[in-house]
Scaffold this motif. Structure first.
Motif, PDB file in Angstrom:
ATOM      1  N   GLY A 167       0.814  -1.211   0.000  1.00  0.00           N
ATOM      2  CA  GLY A 167       0.000   0.000   0.000  1.00  0.00           C
ATOM      3  C   GLY A 167       0.848   1.261   0.000  1.00  0.00           C
ATOM      4  N   PRO A 168       0.178   2.424  -0.019  1.00  0.00           N
ATOM      5  CA  PRO A 168       0.841   3.721  -0.142  1.00  0.00           C
ATOM      6  C   PRO A 168       1.877   4.019   0.945  1.00  0.00           C
ATOM      7  CG  PRO A 168      -1.553   3.956  -0.194  1.00  0.00           C
ATOM      8  CD  PRO A 168      -1.275   2.529   0.086  1.00  0.00           C
ATOM      9  N   SER A 169       1.697   3.463   2.158  1.00  0.00           N
ATOM     10  CA  SER A 169       2.617   3.850   3.237  1.00  0.00           C
ATOM     11  C   SER A 169       4.046   3.404   2.934  1.00  0.00           C
ATOM     12  CB  SER A 169       2.147   3.296   4.578  1.00  0.00           C
ATOM     13  OG  SER A 169       2.169   1.896   4.545  1.00  0.00           O
ATOM     14  N   GLU A 170       4.219   2.268   2.246  1.00  0.00           N
ATOM     15  CA  GLU A 170       5.569   1.834   1.860  1.00  0.00           C
ATOM     16  C   GLU A 170       6.207   2.839   0.893  1.00  0.00           C
ATOM     17  OE1 GLU A 170       7.514  -0.778   2.746  1.00  0.00           O
ATOM     18  OE2 GLU A 170       5.994  -1.343   4.229  1.00  0.00           O
ATOM     19  N   ARG A 171       5.403   3.331  -0.036  1.00  0.00           N
ATOM     20  CA  ARG A 171       5.939   4.283  -1.016  1.00  0.00           C
ATOM     21  C   ARG A 171       6.240   5.631  -0.364  1.00  0.00           C
ATOM     22  NH1 ARG A 171       2.764   0.951  -3.711  1.00  0.00           N
ATOM     23  NH2 ARG A 171       0.811   2.014  -3.287  1.00  0.00           N
ATOM     24  N   ARG A 172       5.377   6.047   0.566  1.00  0.00           N
ATOM     25  CA  ARG A 172       5.659   7.308   1.265  1.00  0.00           C
ATOM     26  C   ARG A 172       6.944   7.188   2.075  1.00  0.00           C
ATOM     27  NH1 ARG A 172      -0.093   7.346   2.347  1.00  0.00           N
ATOM     28  NH2 ARG A 172       0.375   6.378   4.340  1.00  0.00           N
ATOM     29  N   ARG A 173       7.118   6.043   2.730  1.00  0.00           N
ATOM     30  CA  ARG A 173       8.325   5.810   3.518  1.00  0.00           C
ATOM     31  C   ARG A 173       9.560   5.912   2.625  1.00  0.00           C
ATOM     32  NH1 ARG A 173      10.927   2.598   7.720  1.00  0.00           N
ATOM     33  NH2 ARG A 173      12.125   1.135   6.491  1.00  0.00           N
ATOM     34  N   PHE A 174       9.482   5.278   1.465  1.00  0.00           N
ATOM     35  CA  PHE A 174      10.589   5.301   0.511  1.00  0.00           C
ATOM     36  C   PHE A 174      10.954   6.739   0.129  1.00  0.00           C
ATOM     37  CE2 PHE A 174      11.712   5.687  -4.018  1.00  0.00           C
ATOM     38  CZ  PHE A 174      12.934   5.033  -4.021  1.00  0.00           C
ATOM     39  N   ILE A 175       9.960   7.482  -0.286  1.00  0.00           N
ATOM     40  CA  ILE A 175      10.236   8.831  -0.777  1.00  0.00           C
ATOM     41  C   ILE A 175      10.650   9.762   0.369  1.00  0.00           C
ATOM     42  CG2 ILE A 175       7.796   9.644  -0.780  1.00  0.00           C
ATOM     43  CD1 ILE A 175      10.406  10.423  -3.442  1.00  0.00           C
ATOM     44  N   ASP A 176      10.052   9.583   1.544  1.00  0.00           N
ATOM     45  CA  ASP A 176      10.402  10.453   2.673  1.00  0.00           C
ATOM     46  C   ASP A 176      11.844  10.238   3.131  1.00  0.00           C
ATOM     47  OD1 ASP A 176       7.969  11.711   2.700  1.00  0.00           O
ATOM     48  OD2 ASP A 176       7.100  10.442   4.267  1.00  0.00           O
ATOM     49  N   SER A 184      -3.744  14.286  -2.256  1.00  0.00           N
ATOM     50  CA  SER A 184      -5.150  14.320  -1.846  1.00  0.00           C
ATOM     51  C   SER A 184      -5.631  15.747  -1.579  1.00  0.00           C
ATOM     52  CB  SER A 184      -5.349  13.461  -0.595  1.00  0.00           C
ATOM     53  OG  SER A 184      -4.418  13.826   0.404  1.00  0.00           O
ATOM     54  N   LEU A 185      -4.688  16.682  -1.523  1.00  0.00           N
ATOM     55  CA  LEU A 185      -5.052  18.076  -1.244  1.00  0.00           C
ATOM     56  C   LEU A 185      -4.934  18.993  -2.459  1.00  0.00           C
ATOM     57  CD1 LEU A 185      -3.303  18.812   2.188  1.00  0.00           C
ATOM     58  CD2 LEU A 185      -5.737  18.473   1.785  1.00  0.00           C
ATOM     59  N   GLY A 186      -4.309  18.504  -3.522  1.00  0.00           N
ATOM     60  CA  GLY A 186      -3.939  19.400  -4.615  1.00  0.00           C
ATOM     61  C   GLY A 186      -2.539  19.907  -4.364  1.00  0.00           C
ATOM     62  N   ASN A 187      -2.019  20.763  -5.222  1.00  0.00           N
ATOM     63  CA  ASN A 187      -0.635  21.204  -4.973  1.00  0.00           C
ATOM     64  C   ASN A 187      -0.421  22.714  -4.917  1.00  0.00           C
ATOM     65  OD1 ASN A 187      -1.023  21.487  -7.652  1.00  0.00           O
ATOM     66  ND2 ASN A 187       0.798  20.374  -8.312  1.00  0.00           N
ATOM     67  N   THR A 188      -1.436  23.510  -5.205  1.00  0.00           N
ATOM     68  CA  THR A 188      -1.263  24.946  -4.967  1.00  0.00           C
ATOM     69  C   THR A 188      -1.825  25.263  -3.577  1.00  0.00           C
ATOM     70  OG1 THR A 188      -3.433  25.589  -5.818  1.00  0.00           O
ATOM     71  CG2 THR A 188      -1.643  25.414  -7.440  1.00  0.00           C
ATOM     72  N   MET A 189      -1.358  26.380  -3.032  1.00  0.00           N
ATOM     73  CA  MET A 189      -1.810  26.764  -1.688  1.00  0.00           C
ATOM     74  C   MET A 189      -3.332  26.928  -1.671  1.00  0.00           C
ATOM     75  SD  MET A 189      -0.716  27.053   1.226  1.00  0.00           S
ATOM     76  CE  MET A 189       0.556  27.863   2.120  1.00  0.00           C
ATOM     77  N   ASN A 190      -3.837  27.511  -2.745  1.00  0.00           N
ATOM     78  CA  ASN A 190      -5.274  27.733  -2.868  1.00  0.00           C
ATOM     79  C   ASN A 190      -6.063  26.413  -2.825  1.00  0.00           C
ATOM     80  OD1 ASN A 190      -7.494  29.265  -3.122  1.00  0.00           O
ATOM     81  ND2 ASN A 190      -7.211  29.773  -5.302  1.00  0.00           N
ATOM     82  N   GLU A 191      -5.625  25.459  -3.638  1.00  0.00           N
ATOM     83  CA  GLU A 191      -6.288  24.140  -3.672  1.00  0.00           C
ATOM     84  C   GLU A 191      -6.208  23.446  -2.312  1.00  0.00           C
ATOM     85  OE1 GLU A 191      -5.560  22.414  -8.193  1.00  0.00           O
ATOM     86  OE2 GLU A 191      -3.964  22.281  -6.733  1.00  0.00           O
ATOM     87  N   SER A 196      -8.250  12.767  10.455  1.00  0.00           N
ATOM     88  CA  SER A 196      -7.848  13.597   9.331  1.00  0.00           C
ATOM     89  C   SER A 196      -7.684  12.721   8.078  1.00  0.00           C
ATOM     90  CB  SER A 196      -6.551  14.302   9.717  1.00  0.00           C
ATOM     91  OG  SER A 196      -5.700  14.367   8.648  1.00  0.00           O
ATOM     92  N   ILE A 197      -8.460  13.028   7.047  1.00  0.00           N
ATOM     93  CA  ILE A 197      -8.546  12.094   5.914  1.00  0.00           C
ATOM     94  C   ILE A 197      -7.762  12.525   4.679  1.00  0.00           C
ATOM     95  CG2 ILE A 197     -10.772  11.049   6.541  1.00  0.00           C
ATOM     96  CD1 ILE A 197     -12.043  13.025   4.476  1.00  0.00           C
ATOM     97  N   CYS A 198      -7.202  13.738   4.706  1.00  0.00           N
ATOM     98  CA  CYS A 198      -6.452  14.152   3.518  1.00  0.00           C
ATOM     99  C   CYS A 198      -5.174  14.877   3.907  1.00  0.00           C
ATOM    100  CB  CYS A 198      -7.309  15.022   2.611  1.00  0.00           C
ATOM    101  SG  CYS A 198      -8.069  16.389   3.482  1.00  0.00           S
ATOM    102  N   GLY A 199      -4.199  14.817   3.021  1.00  0.00           N
ATOM    103  CA  GLY A 199      -2.906  15.433   3.276  1.00  0.00           C
ATOM    104  C   GLY A 199      -1.783  14.501   2.863  1.00  0.00           C
ATOM    105  N   PRO A 200      -0.533  14.982   2.950  1.00  0.00           N
ATOM    106  CA  PRO A 200       0.615  14.180   2.526  1.00  0.00           C
ATOM    107  C   PRO A 200       0.719  12.816   3.219  1.00  0.00           C
ATOM    108  CG  PRO A 200       1.299  16.430   2.973  1.00  0.00           C
ATOM    109  CD  PRO A 200      -0.145  16.343   3.346  1.00  0.00           C
ATOM    110  N   HIS A 201       0.110  12.697   4.423  1.00  0.00           N
ATOM    111  CA  HIS A 201       0.168  11.405   5.118  1.00  0.00           C
ATOM    112  C   HIS A 201      -0.804  10.399   4.516  1.00  0.00           C
ATOM    113  CE1 HIS A 201      -3.243  13.433   6.847  1.00  0.00           C
ATOM    114  NE2 HIS A 201      -3.616  12.345   7.497  1.00  0.00           N
ATOM    115  N   ARG A 202      -1.567  10.834   3.512  1.00  0.00           N
ATOM    116  CA  ARG A 202      -2.484   9.917   2.821  1.00  0.00           C
ATOM    117  C   ARG A 202      -2.150   9.803   1.334  1.00  0.00           C
ATOM    118  NH1 ARG A 202      -7.409   8.416   5.256  1.00  0.00           N
ATOM    119  NH2 ARG A 202      -6.971   8.148   7.460  1.00  0.00           N
TER     120      ARG A 202
END
Ligand SMILES: Nc1ncnc2c1ncn2[C@@H]1O[C@H](COP(=O)(O)OP(=O)(O)O)[C@@H](O)[C@H]1O
Ligand SMILES: [Mg+2]
Length: 360
Positions: free
Chosen positions: A128-137, A227-234, A252-258
């Motif tokens: 799942g995504p947590s392995e990929r986030r760990r890798f990139i982080d 999950s949040l978009g990438n501009t500050m506005n979004e 909390s359901i959205c953000g870089p941790h998801r």
């Protein structure tokens, strides 16, 4: 960059050992369950502050002992460095860099850069995504201290926000929730955009390896999903939009941790559609790209840790890997010595047997 000495005390199955690896290739060989991976793990731990096999310190302590000690000395260009990690059961681990205490993990990360290849790498693609986030982080943190600090701030904010969302009388705290979301938006903006920037860079190297390994039959891409978009506005808008949902679900359901990223070969998600072979090629290419990007960002080739990977690869991928090794120093574990005796690179042999290591 390379390691000149490793000392372990009461670490895993080692009571006390000291070895002096050389530049080029260090082959750690011996039968199964003798301590080869344990040695690689201790190097990785010194590099990133954590083991690649466990998030806890306790399993690292030798059975019936009270704590462990690791000392690794190395050279970065012509400047020596020394890292020490000391852990006692029930206490926080203590880290020293060149004899001075390190209070923040961020000061350690990036001193000794490593890239590890291990049989678990396939999980980056399959899990799942947590392995990929760990890798990139971990990868971005190795080359960018600010990222590591922002990530810590972000996780702390999410933890606090989640605690707030769990309150029964949450409606009394809406203003506080908005303040958290404001702060979260700022760090999330930074994290998301660093990840996007970094993945774009890594994708270029990644694609090169995919092309080479497939004789130009395939091409690779990496895309990030925020999950949040990438501009500050979004980002701010999405946080507002999801506020009620988050209150309802108390988390909390959205953000870089998801968030997640997708690895594509010929336009197809390799996790969903890739063959076994394509998945292996993708992982190998991702790891090789990791070496290039660390060299590019820091100016140094990382120390390469190849744990049990040679036996997992078919002949053509193995050949490709050994020919792609450009790093100054590589550690390879294997149950066989014979495949490496005629290796063209200079090789130093270490025989591991039941927690003892002898240079051969
Ligand atoms: N905390 C520990 N204390 C003592 N022995 C340990 C500890 N953790 C792992 N081991 C032992 O280390 C061995 C595995 O070492 P490892 O490096 O994974 O083997 P390999 O040489 O196959 O890579 C096993 O025999 C295991 O029981
Ligand atoms: Mg092993």
């Amino acid at each position: 960059m390379y390691i000149t000495s490793i000392k372990l005390k009461n670490y895993r199955n080692y009571e006390e050992i000291k070895i002096s690896p050389l530049k080029d290739i260090n082959l750690i060989y011996g039968k199964n369950a003798q301590g080869k991976t344990n040695l690689i793990e201790s190097i990785y731990l010194t590099s990133t502050g954590r083991s690649h096999r466990t998030s806890k310190e306790l399993p690292l302590v030798k059975e019936n002992k009270e704590g462990f000690y690791i000392k690794i000395k190395g050279m970065k260009e012509e400047i020596p460095f020394k890292i020490e990690i000391k852990y006692r059961k029930g206490e926080k681990k203590q880290i020293k860099l060149n004899n001075l205490p390190v209070t923040k993990l961020g000061e350690l990360i990036g001193v000794l850069n490593t890239v590890i290849f291990s049989p678990e790498d396939l999980q980056i693609i399959k899990q799942g995504p947590s392995e990929r986030r760990r890798f990139i982080d971990i990868l971005i943190s190795q080359t960018n201290n600010k990222y590591f600090y922002q990530l810590q701030i972000y996780h702390r904010l999410i933890k606090q926000k989640n605690a707030l969302l769990k309150k029964k009388n949450i409606n009394k705290y809406i203003e506080l929730l908005d303040i958290y979301n404001e702060k979260i938006a700022e760090t999330a903006f930074f994290i998301i955009n660093e990840r996007i920037k970094f993945l774009r860079k890594i994708a270029v190297y990644f694609n090169n390896y995919i092309k080479k390994l497939s004789n130009n039959q395939e091409f690779g891409e990496i895309t990030y999903f925020s999950s949040l978009g990438n501009t500050m506005n979004e980002i701010k808008k999405t946080l507002v939009k999801n506020k009620n949902k988050e209150i309802k679900s108390s988390i909390s359901i959205c953000g870089p941790h998801r968030d997640d990223f997708t690895i594509l070969i010929n336009n197809k998600d390799v996790k969903q559609y890739g063959s076994q072979g394509q998945q292996r090629t993708a992982v190998l290419s991702l790891k090789l790209a990791e070496i290039d990007i660390i060299k590019n960002e820091t100016g140094y080739y990382p120390v390469l840790l190849l744990d049990d990977v040679m036996s997992e690869l078919d002949i053509s991928r193995r050949k490709f890997l050994t020919e792609s090794i450009k790093t100054k120093q590589t550690f390879i574990t294997s149950t066989e010595k014979k495949n490496y005796v005629n290796f063209k690179e200079k090789t130093t042999f270490f025989y591991v047997h039941n927690g003892q290591i002898d240079k051969r």
